[in-house]
Design an enzyme around this catalytic site. Structure first.
Site, PDB file in Angstrom:
ATOM      1  N   HIS A 268       0.808  -1.076   0.057  1.00 34.43           N
ATOM      2  CA  HIS A 268       0.055  -0.171   0.164  1.00 34.43           C
ATOM      3  C   HIS A 268       0.817   1.294  -0.108  1.00 34.43           C
ATOM      4  O   HIS A 268       0.738   2.062  -0.923  1.00 34.43           O
ATOM      5  CB  HIS A 268      -0.966  -0.162   1.316  1.00 34.43           C
ATOM      6  CG  HIS A 268      -1.793   1.028   1.302  1.00 34.43           C
ATOM      7  ND1 HIS A 268      -3.069   0.933   0.929  1.00 34.43           N
ATOM      8  CD2 HIS A 268      -1.459   2.376   1.857  1.00 34.43           C
ATOM      9  CE1 HIS A 268      -3.720   2.227   1.348  1.00 34.43           C
ATOM     10  NE2 HIS A 268      -2.810   2.979   1.499  1.00 34.43           N
ATOM     11  N   GLU A 269       1.915   1.335   0.946  1.00 33.09           N
ATOM     12  CA  GLU A 269       2.611   2.582   1.089  1.00 33.09           C
ATOM     13  C   GLU A 269       3.422   2.442  -0.289  1.00 33.09           C
ATOM     14  O   GLU A 269       3.927   3.734  -0.439  1.00 33.09           O
ATOM     15  CB  GLU A 269       3.390   2.589   2.339  1.00 33.09           C
ATOM     16  CG  GLU A 269       2.836   2.517   3.742  1.00 33.09           C
ATOM     17  CD  GLU A 269       1.518   3.504   3.851  1.00 33.09           C
ATOM     18  OE1 GLU A 269       1.599   4.666   2.915  1.00 33.09           O
ATOM     19  OE2 GLU A 269       0.573   3.191   4.643  1.00 33.09           O
ATOM     20  N   HIS A 272       1.762   4.805  -2.808  1.00 33.39           N
ATOM     21  CA  HIS A 272       1.767   6.097  -2.548  1.00 33.39           C
ATOM     22  C   HIS A 272       3.238   6.745  -2.813  1.00 33.39           C
ATOM     23  O   HIS A 272       3.244   7.685  -3.496  1.00 33.39           O
ATOM     24  CB  HIS A 272       1.722   6.391  -0.754  1.00 33.39           C
ATOM     25  CG  HIS A 272       0.269   6.519  -0.481  1.00 33.39           C
ATOM     26  ND1 HIS A 272      -0.740   7.142  -0.923  1.00 33.39           N
ATOM     27  CD2 HIS A 272      -0.085   5.673   0.716  1.00 33.39           C
ATOM     28  CE1 HIS A 272      -1.911   6.922  -0.044  1.00 33.39           C
ATOM     29  NE2 HIS A 272      -1.639   6.094   0.773  1.00 33.39           N
ATOM     30  N   GLU A 298      -4.947   8.177  -2.366  1.00 35.53           N
ATOM     31  CA  GLU A 298      -5.506   6.905  -2.075  1.00 35.53           C
ATOM     32  C   GLU A 298      -5.571   5.730  -3.143  1.00 35.53           C
ATOM     33  O   GLU A 298      -5.491   4.765  -2.845  1.00 35.53           O
ATOM     34  CB  GLU A 298      -6.417   7.162  -1.080  1.00 35.53           C
ATOM     35  CG  GLU A 298      -6.676   5.908  -0.094  1.00 35.53           C
ATOM     36  CD  GLU A 298      -5.675   5.752   0.982  1.00 35.53           C
ATOM     37  OE1 GLU A 298      -5.589   4.814   1.554  1.00 35.53           O
ATOM     38  OE2 GLU A 298      -4.960   7.052   1.070  1.00 35.53           O
TER      39      GLU A 298
END
Lengths: 499, 499
Positions: A268-269, A272, A298
């Protein structure tokens, strides 16, 4: 030339932003505890300097003059002028003493929250949170008064949404969330019935040393195109992605008994981080070269996590490497991993929620903060409304359990009111982008199966990363997917993955 | 009130200094390589902002008004006004384009030096260094023109010395260095004769894992009063002490085959860190609360390293812990460690020099840079003069060996001209302070033997750390030791330790 002066001013703000980003990272990851007060003073002074730069009297004339000579500007400079003006108008709209009062109140409330949450102490927390909401409302009114016509706000809350996710308004959110509220509860029931008939999940049976987890994390990040010569992976209590475009700072938390969840947080990170690193170099240090709001941000992390990371094809592809680094625990068999990563179960905590129940956590918060800013609900009503909504949406009881109820998130005590919808808008956005990707690159599943991900990232780069902030939210989505943001692809994705 | 405006301005500069210090630490310790350019831009912008703050027109009036109403100020505020004015006058004295030209030239020269030193390439380095010296001379002239009367400069070079070690002038250095030049060569001969008759030194026979070295380093730093809740120890190529008072960032290099030297570097850097951490809290973020110049700073690191760290009583006291952490290698026997730590041997490299030959390396550099700024020597003369002085002072040949001769140090390519004398002034200062400590705390050796170091640090704190920059160099030394800086204690220390 006035545009040049503006551009130089925003370049300076970007450099203060660089300092702020790295000092913030250091504060979370490296800084010894007794340094916190000094760091706070330094960060506060940088903020004051940024505000003063934006409020300098010379900018009034520069914006007027740049506006008169827009014929001199290239297209991207037009867009940059638009973004500069918005940042500037926002900074000028909020009175200085309100900025200071808000900083004080959120600092106090967030600090108190850390202990009071542990103590399940809503009573002492309530008045602090009341002040935060009062000031947020004042800020919303000030922003609305200044920007209503230009930005089309129809409520005070719209002005707050627009801070975190520029372009998002209640009139976009309401129909989207209404569809989710209609569809998700019955979908949830069907999914749970289906999953309950399957053989039991196999949980990890042996602890896995942190060093092994880090090795695997770095390997997967490399697979996801993360450049360790332009970024780092470190350890923190709460995973985040920080730093600047040229210097991605991803953090992770390692649990020796539950490797699998931490791994997905890293994916997930990394999403970003790749978005930030992929922003257009030619527009660097200018507002137009920055990322879009939190909804789009997001969408990138959730594209990595939900669309890519939890897909069967990706899990099948990485499973051999997982076993190579972590050992042959039966929990790490591809099929079991896929089932662990798509297990659906209502729970009290938003950050632990699966992708089916997550939107209901968000909708609960959205409806509450919206009404609080509108004045149709009060802070003292929060626990009752929370409990009522948890019953209605997820069939769970939170009565008297403030810790795992309305005190679980940092957002409100920190003053981030208007932020929560971004999570679910991002999830819809990610599903919509994934559907568009499959049309544009029909071979994507085969490529992912070979972990040949460059074509996927290249499509994301062309359509999202490389656009910076040059387009409106709607134009960005239409250009990338042929349609404005809607819930159809997200719901289709849930059906296709879970039923 | 004008003083308040000045105080607020310098508070802001201190906060920019905090950002600068931590971003600089991160650049050396954490930052991935591809981020270097972006970091450079951010640091440059912070510098420009600091310069602009100091050159703001409003400060002219504020200084004049504060000057007229000095009756309103407390003693420490008087001193603060004096220090603020000096920083301000210096910033205003150097034309902006000279600042920019110097930044460009030193950046280019330092960057080229890294490779050219490796290649032993003096020919291509010479013109770059010529530009650096030309600009340093221009800067010295500008500073002298602006500050000569007030600061009593008698040469352009005095203006450069005053940057790095405020208060130091050639007229202080010349007699001190003359004494060392008279005494040290014969002392060196006697010491070497004495040491050559001793049994051979025992060098470390087995490599020691880095993790063990770090454990020992942390233990010794704790013994030296370093607070790990307000600081960190990390790894770098070149050890340094950075950060801010509330957040000490010490770095170390670990050599598995030579533990003993790295350990002493850590003790040295801990001295710098404790000085910064011990600065007076009441004056924090103001110039008067900052550290004195490099001579005093180096006196603290050398007090820790030379007066304390290499003393027999300290080595005897730590030897059991060294063996506990590193193992029972015969090299780590107390007596052998003491001999390793006080072994004297002329060498080509300043940073590897023992405390007896070190001043001769400094004097060589001082005499050269002094003449280069005076115009009585040219950059092209450096290699010849270097070789001649190395023969005269240390009996060593550096002909054609630029790498280990005039290209060994970063100071000149980086534009730090006028810095070198601080090292030897610091060594004298440390010896003088140690002599005063023994008078004030006669039991110091017994206390050190028990590693009960608080009384020693408490004396340093009262006399140096806690004074900040409130006193002149001379007043500081007279107050602490009863006399101004002189070479007698250093020479006595060398005789007593080595003969």
């Amino acid at each position: 030339m006035s545009y040049e002066l503006l551009s130089k001013t925003f370049y300076r703000l970007a450099q203060l932003g660089h300092a702020n980003a790295l000092l913030g990272w250091d504060q979370q990851v490296m800084m010894p505890p007794k340094a916190n007060q000094a760091r706070g003073l330094a960060l506060a002074e940088l903020s004051v300097m940024s505000a003063e730069i934006l409020q300098a009297p010379a900018l009034v004339e520069a914006f007027a003059a740049a506006n008169d000579r827009q014929d001199l500007l290239a297209d991207w400079q037009h867009a940059n002028l638009r973004e500069m003006r918005l940042d500037w108008q926002r900074a000028c709209a909020i009175p200085k003493d309100l900025v200071a009062a808000e900083a004080m109140a959120t600092n106090e409330c967030e600090h108190a929250w850390r202990q009071m949450r542990r103590d399940n102490n809503w009573r002492d927390f309530e008045p602090l949170l009341q002040t935060v909401f009062d000031l947020a409302k004042e800020k919303a009114q000030a922003l609305r008064a200044a920007l209503q016509d230009e930005r089309g706000y129809q409520s005070d809350y719209d002005a707050l949404l627009d801070i975190f996710d520029p372009g998002t308004r209640m009139k976009r959110i309401d129909p989207l969330f209404a569809q989710l509220k209609t569809e998700l509860p019955s979908l949830l029931e069907q999914i749970r019935a289906r999953q309950s008939s399957q053989p039991p999940l196999i949980r990890q049976s042996q602890p896995v040393a942190k060093a092994k987890q880090i090795e695997l994390a770095r390997e997967l990040m490399r697979v996801l195109g993360f450049d360790f010569d332009a970024g780092r992976l470190d350890e923190t209590g709460h995973p985040f992605s920080g730093g600047v475009s040229e210097d991605s700072r991803v953090t992770a938390r390692y649990d020796e008994d539950n490797v699998i969840e931490g791994l997905m947080a890293i994916i997930h990170e990394t999403g970003h981080a790749r978005y930030e690193a992929g922003l257009p170099e030619a527009w660097r240090h200018q507002p137009v070269g920055g990322s879009m709001g939190m909804g789009v941000h997001e969408s990138q992390s959730l594209f990595f996590e939900m669309q890519l990371g939890r897909s069967q094809v990706f899990i099948d592809a990485i499973a051999p490497r997982v076993r190579q680094y972590l050992g042959a625990d039966p929990a790490f068999a591809a099929d079991n991993m896929r089932r662990l990563y798509t297990h659906v179960e209502p729970g009290l905590i938003r950050v632990n929620a699966d992708e089916v129940t997550y939107p209901l956590h968000v909708i609960l918060r959205y409806e509450l903060e919206r009404d609080l800013i509108a004045g149709t609900a009060q802070v003292k009503d929060i626990p009752g409304r929370w409990d009522e909504a948890m019953h209605r949406y997820l069939g769970l009881n939170t009565e008297g359990n403030y810790r795992d109820g309305p005190m679980q998130d940092i957002h409100w005590p920190a003053g981030a009111i208007g932020y929560f919808p971004s999570y679910t808008l991002g999830a819809m956005n990610a599903a919509q982008l994934h559907a568009a990707l499959l049309k544009a690159v029909p071979k994507a599943p085969e490529l992912i199966a070979e972990l040949n991900l460059e074509p996927v990232f290249s499509w994301l780069s062309d359509n999202i990363w490389h656009q910076g902030r040059s387009l409106s939210y709607d134009d960005l989505m239409v250009q990338a997917t042929g349609e404005t943001l809607n819930s159809a692809h997200f719901l289709a994705h849930i059906r296709s993955r879970y039923l």
